[in-house]
Design an enzyme around this catalytic site. Sequence first.
Site, PDB file in Angstrom:
ATOM      1  N   ARG A 239       0.847  -1.191   0.000  1.00  0.00           N
ATOM      2  CA  ARG A 239       0.000   0.000   0.000  1.00  0.00           C
ATOM      3  C   ARG A 239       0.882   1.241   0.000  1.00  0.00           C
ATOM      4  O   ARG A 239       1.877   1.301   0.725  1.00  0.00           O
ATOM      5  CB  ARG A 239      -0.912   0.032   1.233  1.00  0.00           C
ATOM      6  N   GLU A 268      -3.659   7.316  -4.817  1.00  0.00           N
ATOM      7  CA  GLU A 268      -3.736   6.793  -6.193  1.00  0.00           C
ATOM      8  C   GLU A 268      -4.966   7.337  -6.905  1.00  0.00           C
ATOM      9  O   GLU A 268      -6.013   7.458  -6.290  1.00  0.00           O
ATOM     10  CB  GLU A 268      -3.847   5.264  -6.160  1.00  0.00           C
ATOM     11  N   HIS A 286      -0.326  -0.203 -10.036  1.00  0.00           N
ATOM     12  CA  HIS A 286      -1.032  -1.117  -9.133  1.00  0.00           C
ATOM     13  C   HIS A 286      -1.433  -2.415  -9.857  1.00  0.00           C
ATOM     14  O   HIS A 286      -2.621  -2.754  -9.983  1.00  0.00           O
ATOM     15  CB  HIS A 286      -2.269  -0.429  -8.522  1.00  0.00           C
TER      16      HIS A 286
HETATM   17  C1  DGY Z   1      -5.302  -6.057  -3.017  1.00  0.00           C
HETATM   18  O1  DGY Z   1      -5.830  -7.142  -3.258  1.00  0.00           O
HETATM   19  O2  DGY Z   1      -5.342  -5.522  -1.919  1.00  0.00           O
HETATM   20  C2  DGY Z   1      -4.578  -5.414  -4.147  1.00  0.00           C
HETATM   21  O3  DGY Z   1      -4.041  -4.215  -3.843  1.00  0.00           O
HETATM   22  C3  DGY Z   1      -5.422  -5.389  -5.388  1.00  0.00           C
HETATM   23  O4  DGY Z   1      -4.640  -6.078  -6.293  1.00  0.00           O
END
Ligand code: DGY
Length: 321
Positions: A239, A268, A286
């Site tokens: 993240r 983002e 991402h």
């Molecule tokens: C998640 O699953 O948390 C990712 O960031 C999406 O791919």
Amino acid sequence: MAKPVLLITRRLPAAVEARAAREFEARLNPDDVRRTGADVARLAEGADAVLCCPAEKLDAAAIAALPASVRVLGTFSVGFDHIDIKAAAARGIAVCNTPDVLSVATAECAFLLILAAARRAGEGERMVRAGAWDGWAPTQLIGTQVSGRRLGIFGLGRIGRELARMARGFGMEVHYLDQQRLPEALEQGAIFHPTDATFLPVCDVLSLHAPGGEGTRAWLDAERIARLPPGAIVANAARGSLIDDAALIAALRSGQVAAAGLDVYNNEPALDPAYRSLENVVLLPHLGSATRATRDAMGFLALDGIATLLAGGTPPNRVLA
Ligand code: DGY
């Protein structure tokens, strides 16, 4: 018997939408219009469940605005820092996510970031693409070999452990920082550090795999960066909120961090524009779980969880507040 109404906030893989349409009265988003938390609350009128995505911030206000009909909230992600879980629990809304099925794909993405940053793949690709490559040279784009180096994993959860498995194939010595030591069978030889003090100085490569949220916000700050070995490589496929952008950008400029690979960002998709001007950072949009099989599996797991929760059961992917 009438099928439960399921609002699906974004376009999903065709196989997932097809199954959703068979098992639910599915409200789809064929044009893949981006949704805010407020949009989700509005569109959920009369729905029994919502399948949302990480870009939709379902904070306390958005949860409060959900219609009373909504009993279940599934997220098409393993991370659930975009959802105020406590607010959902307080309203009696059960939540589920998509763990496990994306661990390998996301770890692959982290390894891609590590290699691309260490071997200056972004710079090389831009050079070739721009027609600026004048041929092989002994001193051109000299990078860092990661094989045999020390990899520090912040958060040895499912994704971190997959990355560790891959790193062992590269002969890397794996270290990890976590709240507690894992059983040996899960550690697979990785070296546990209970504190930053011993962990950060061994991270020739540091890869972030802790969950987002308040507990880890801006974890990688100037103080921690200063404890990394000079010229460390940093990767983040977890993240964006884990990183203090100003601190990482300063370290990339000074060389304290030789290179970084980022797949996720604060705010983002409006990442800090300074990243775009730095040659020594590889920027992906991402992509962590973005493989066909993984995205199908995420969708099916989310649908399984939603159906079980609507039926009053407890699926393994239920998220507890
Ligand atoms: C998640 O699953 O948390 C990712 O960031 C999406 O791919």
